[in-house]
Design a protein around this motif. Structure first.
Motif, PDB file in Angstrom:
ATOM      1  N   PRO A   8       0.816  -1.208   0.000  1.00 16.06           N
ATOM      2  CA  PRO A   8       0.000   0.000   0.000  1.00 16.06           C
ATOM      3  C   PRO A   8       0.854   1.265   0.000  1.00 16.06           C
ATOM      4  O   PRO A   8       1.972   1.275   0.519  1.00 16.06           O
ATOM      5  N   GLU A   9       0.312   2.314  -0.616  1.00 13.99           N
ATOM      6  CA  GLU A   9       0.933   3.624  -0.599  1.00 13.99           C
ATOM      7  C   GLU A   9       0.017   4.564   0.170  1.00 13.99           C
ATOM      8  O   GLU A   9      -1.151   4.719  -0.181  1.00 13.99           O
ATOM      9  N   ILE A  49       5.039  -0.619   3.692  1.00 12.87           N
ATOM     10  CA  ILE A  49       4.147   0.493   3.362  1.00 12.87           C
ATOM     11  C   ILE A  49       5.001   1.590   2.768  1.00 12.87           C
ATOM     12  O   ILE A  49       6.036   1.966   3.345  1.00 12.87           O
TER      13      ILE A  49
END
Length: 52
Positions: A8-9, A49
Protein backbone atom coordinates in the motif's frame (compact mmCIF):
# COMPACT_ATOMS: atom_id res chain seq x y z
CA UNK A 1 1.71 -16.18 -12.74
CA UNK A 2 2.53 -15.52 -9.09
CA UNK A 3 1.06 -12.54 -7.28
CA UNK A 4 2.74 -11.41 -4.08
CA UNK A 5 1.39 -9.26 -1.30
CA UNK A 6 0.36 -5.78 -2.38
CA UNK A 7 2.32 -2.80 -1.06
CA UNK A 8 0.00 0.00 0.00
CA UNK A 9 0.93 3.62 -0.60
CA UNK A 10 -0.23 6.10 2.04
CA UNK A 11 0.11 9.75 0.99
CA UNK A 12 1.57 11.84 3.82
CA UNK A 13 2.65 15.45 4.21
CA UNK A 14 5.98 14.59 5.84
CA UNK A 15 7.56 11.24 4.95
CA UNK A 16 10.19 11.35 7.70
CA UNK A 17 7.62 12.07 10.43
CA UNK A 18 5.39 9.24 9.16
CA UNK A 19 8.33 6.82 9.15
CA UNK A 20 9.34 7.81 12.68
CA UNK A 21 5.76 7.42 13.93
CA UNK A 22 5.42 3.93 12.43
CA UNK A 23 8.82 3.00 13.89
CA UNK A 24 8.35 4.47 17.37
CA UNK A 25 4.65 3.74 17.94
CA UNK A 26 3.92 0.68 15.81
CA UNK A 27 7.20 -1.26 15.76
CA UNK A 28 8.03 -0.92 12.06
CA UNK A 29 11.55 -0.45 10.71
CA UNK A 30 12.49 2.37 8.37
CA UNK A 31 13.28 0.51 5.16
CA UNK A 32 14.49 3.37 2.95
CA UNK A 33 14.09 7.08 2.23
CA UNK A 34 14.73 9.05 -0.97
CA UNK A 35 15.40 12.71 -0.18
CA UNK A 36 15.08 13.88 -3.79
CA UNK A 37 11.81 12.12 -4.44
CA UNK A 38 10.47 12.67 -0.91
CA UNK A 39 9.31 9.07 -0.79
CA UNK A 40 10.11 6.31 1.66
CA UNK A 41 8.98 3.05 3.13
CA UNK A 42 8.65 1.19 6.40
CA UNK A 43 8.52 -2.54 6.93
CA UNK A 44 7.48 -5.07 9.54
CA UNK A 45 8.17 -8.68 8.66
CA UNK A 46 6.73 -9.26 5.18
CA UNK A 47 4.61 -6.11 5.37
CA UNK A 48 5.81 -2.91 3.70
CA UNK A 49 4.15 0.49 3.36
CA UNK A 50 5.26 3.23 0.98
CA UNK A 51 4.84 6.90 1.87
CA UNK A 52 4.79 9.11 -1.24
Amino acid sequence: MKIDQPTPELPVINVREAQEYYRDKLGFEIAWFNEEGRIGAVSHGKCAIFFP
